[in-house]
Design a protein around this motif. Structure first.
Motif, short mmCIF file in Angstrom:
data_model
loop_
_atom_site.label_atom_id
_atom_site.label_comp_id
_atom_site.label_asym_id
_atom_site.label_seq_id
_atom_site.Cartn_x
_atom_site.Cartn_y
_atom_site.Cartn_z
N VAL A 1 0.83 -1.20 0.00
CA VAL A 1 0.00 0.00 0.00
C VAL A 1 0.87 1.25 0.00
CG1 VAL A 1 -1.71 1.31 1.31
CG2 VAL A 1 -1.91 -1.17 1.15
N LEU A 2 2.00 1.20 0.74
CA LEU A 2 2.92 2.34 0.77
C LEU A 2 3.45 2.64 -0.63
CD1 LEU A 2 4.57 4.47 2.26
CD2 LEU A 2 6.32 2.71 2.70
N GLY A 3 3.86 1.59 -1.34
CA GLY A 3 4.39 1.79 -2.69
C GLY A 3 3.34 2.34 -3.63
N ILE A 4 2.11 1.79 -3.51
CA ILE A 4 1.03 2.29 -4.36
C ILE A 4 0.72 3.76 -4.04
CG2 ILE A 4 -1.42 2.03 -4.91
CD1 ILE A 4 -1.13 -0.96 -4.39
N GLY A 5 0.71 4.08 -2.74
CA GLY A 5 0.43 5.46 -2.33
C GLY A 5 1.46 6.44 -2.84
N ILE A 6 2.75 6.05 -2.74
CA ILE A 6 3.82 6.94 -3.23
C ILE A 6 3.70 7.12 -4.74
CG2 ILE A 6 6.31 7.15 -3.54
CD1 ILE A 6 6.65 5.77 -0.82
N SER A 7 3.49 6.02 -5.46
CA SER A 7 3.38 6.13 -6.92
C SER A 7 2.15 6.94 -7.32
CB SER A 7 3.34 4.73 -7.55
OG SER A 7 2.23 3.99 -7.06
N TYR A 8 1.08 6.82 -6.53
CA TYR A 8 -0.14 7.59 -6.79
C TYR A 8 0.13 9.09 -6.65
CZ TYR A 8 -5.30 7.99 -6.90
OH TYR A 8 -6.61 8.25 -7.24
N GLY A 9 0.84 9.45 -5.58
CA GLY A 9 1.17 10.86 -5.37
C GLY A 9 2.11 11.40 -6.41
N VAL A 10 3.14 10.62 -6.78
CA VAL A 10 4.11 11.05 -7.79
C VAL A 10 3.41 11.23 -9.14
CG1 VAL A 10 6.15 10.37 -9.12
CG2 VAL A 10 6.11 10.05 -6.63
N ALA A 11 2.55 10.27 -9.49
CA ALA A 11 1.82 10.37 -10.75
C ALA A 11 0.93 11.61 -10.78
CB ALA A 11 0.98 9.11 -10.97
N THR A 12 0.32 11.94 -9.63
CA THR A 12 -0.54 13.12 -9.55
C THR A 12 0.26 14.40 -9.77
OG1 THR A 12 -1.99 11.98 -7.99
CG2 THR A 12 -2.18 14.37 -8.12
N LEU A 13 1.41 14.50 -9.10
CA LEU A 13 2.26 15.68 -9.27
C LEU A 13 2.75 15.81 -10.71
CD1 LEU A 13 4.39 15.53 -5.99
CD2 LEU A 13 2.55 17.13 -6.53
N PHE A 14 3.13 14.69 -11.29
CA PHE A 14 3.61 14.71 -12.68
C PHE A 14 2.51 15.20 -13.62
CE2 PHE A 14 4.06 12.67 -16.83
CZ PHE A 14 5.32 13.11 -17.20
N ALA A 15 1.30 14.69 -13.43
CA ALA A 15 0.18 15.09 -14.30
C ALA A 15 -0.14 16.57 -14.15
CB ALA A 15 -1.05 14.24 -13.98
N MET A 16 -0.10 17.08 -12.91
CA MET A 16 -0.44 18.48 -12.69
C MET A 16 0.63 19.42 -13.23
SD MET A 16 -2.29 18.60 -8.97
CE MET A 16 -3.97 18.01 -8.81
N PHE A 17 1.90 19.06 -13.01
CA PHE A 17 2.98 19.93 -13.48
C PHE A 17 3.20 19.81 -14.98
CE2 PHE A 17 4.22 19.91 -8.94
CZ PHE A 17 4.31 21.28 -8.75
N SER A 18 2.54 18.86 -15.63
CA SER A 18 2.63 18.75 -17.08
C SER A 18 1.82 19.84 -17.78
CB SER A 18 2.13 17.37 -17.54
OG SER A 18 0.73 17.26 -17.35
N GLY A 19 1.04 20.56 -17.03
CA GLY A 19 0.20 21.61 -17.59
C GLY A 19 -1.21 21.15 -17.91
#
Length: 451
Positions: free
Chosen positions: A3-21
């Motif tokens: 769950v920790l790994g999924i949570g971290i990847s979920y957060g990283v993916a969210t930041l990447f999507a938002m900062f992509s514009g």
């Protein structure tokens, strides 16, 4: 994966999507759908539209586009400028009365419109030029309007509070009432600072005049006769009566929030038709377009944010995060401080709507476990999110001010708003020591919450 790994990847993916514009709604929705495809049964993808619809079908959320219609009708007419003119006429004898009038105008307009950008635009377009013409510095004038505009998410019919009530499953009427006392506290602090800052600028201008004979517009005084003061009231009083009537209907239990919003929207359209002759299709088109555009944007963000939160819950990310916070055994005030710091950091990048819908599943369970009043916390969180509206890099109100007054540099606007950010911090501290400022009115009107 844990769950920790999924949570971290979920957060990283969210930041990447938002900062992509990518727009916020599509960024959240895309991340949620991708993780549904990877970690959830294949059949779950067939229910994406159903999930989004079910999450958005709350009758409380129906109030949002109706309150937006009410705000657009008022904001795109001369109501804001007339409100400002009336307050200036009655407060001109107070030292810094023009600044105080702008604070009060922002508060009243925010209570009618429920939108921070609309408040900044409507009051700022009239207030900033008038303050500049009378010698107020650019940063001071911009700071008053930007900070006053933040009251749009604290005073009812705040859209931000509507979403918090939905996320926390709390009474919207109680939350609206809980915001009134803190809003009056902020209005008092902002008005007091306006008087203090005016006296400072007035003293500097007086000293410069005594030394070099250089005069300043700030040394001049306006004067209004009683006839002029009363002549500005007829156009303003109907909107104040509308605000009062909406409040009575909502808090008196005569109508639900959605019914109140619908009634307020229709009456606002009627008033601008009667008072300002805004009734032709060409006059109404900008109001309706603005309502549809803002409502669609918000409802898309809400729907995708709720889908995002649903996936977090299904994958046990939010539950695990909440359990981890509880397991830290932080004293209750340290827990609150940590959560508010998190909200401040998120405010650097996200608007209040996204912050509430993304963090509610994580932060509310530990707060309940620590025996915090969730209604009170909703008000405190709203004030903290107000800061995000007037500090970079997102700072929505900063950019609204730049559009209204392009001759004022962004750095001036930012420095002008900084004292108001500090005043908001002070208000949060006061509410922590005296929570009754927020809780006494809902308890008086609606009875104890039984929390």
């Amino acid at each position: 994966m844990s769950v920790l790994g999924i949570g971290i990847s979920y957060g990283v993916a969210t930041l990447f999507a938002m900062f992509s514009g990518m727009p916020i709604a599509f960024a959240l929705g895309a991340v949620a759908v991708v993780f549904m495809g990877i970690y959830m049964p294949a059949a779950s993808l067939d229910t994406v539209t159903q999930n989004v619809y079910e999450e958005m079908s709350s009758i409380t959320l129906l109030a949002i586009p109706l309150f937006i219609l009410k705000g657009a009708a008022i904001g795109r007419s001369r109501a804001g400028q007339d409100l400002y003119t009336a307050l200036h006429a009655w407060l001109h004898r107070v030292p810094g009365g023009l600044g105080v009038a702008n604070v009060f105008a922002c508060a009243l307009f925010a209570a009618m419109a429920g939108s921070s950008p609309a408040t900044c635009s409507a009051i700022g377009s009239a207030g900033i030029p008038e303050m500049r013409k009378r010698g107020y510095s650019g940063g001071f004038a911009a700071g008053i309007i930007a900070a006053g505009g933040t009251l749009g998410i604290l005073l009812p019919p705040s859209i931000t509070m509507i979403l918090f009530a939905v996320a926390a499953e709390k009474s919207l009427g109680r939350l609206f009432l809980a915001g009134i006392g803190p809003a009056l506290l902020l209005v008092s602090l902002f008005g007091g600072y306006a008087v203090f800052r005016f006296r400072k600028e007035y003293a500097a201008a007086s000293a410069a005049y005594a030394q070099s004979g250089a005069t300043s517009a700030i040394l001049k005084h306006d004067d209004f006769t009683f006839a002029e003061r009363f002549n500005v009231l007829p156009r303003v009083l109907p909107f104040v009566i509308l605000l009062t009537g909406v409040m009575i209907a909502l808090y008196g239990g005569y109508a639900t929030p959605s019914e109140t919003a619908g009634l307020g929207g229709l009456l606002a359209l009627l008033l601008i038709a009667v008072i300002y002759s805004v009734w032709r299709p060409s006059d109404l088109a900008p109001i309706l377009k603005s309502t549809i555009r803002e409502s669609t944007m918000l409802m898309m963000i809400i729907g995708m944010s709720l889908l995002y939160s649903y996936v977090m819950s299904y994958l046990h990310i939010s539950q695990s995060a909440a359990e981890s916070v509880v397991a830290m055994n932080l004293p209750r005030w340290e827990l609150l401080a940590a959560i508010l710091v998190l909200v401040v950091i998120l405010g650097f990048f996200l608007p209040p709507v996204s912050i509430i819908l993304m963090t509610a599943p994580i932060i509310l369970p530990p707060l309940r476990a620590a025996n915090f009043d969730i209604i009170w916390f909703g008000v405190v969180m709203t004030i903290v999110m107000e800061m995000g509206l007037i500090h970079p890099p997102v700072g929505l109100n900063l950019f609204v001010i730049r559009n209204v007054a392009p001759d004022i540099s962004l750095s001036e606007v930012i420095w002008g708003t900084l004292p108001f950010v500090l005043l908001m911090m002070a208000a949060v501290v006061v509410l922590c020591f005296v929570p009754q400022i927020s809780t006494w009115l809902p308890d008086l009107v609606m009875g104890p919450d039984g929390r």
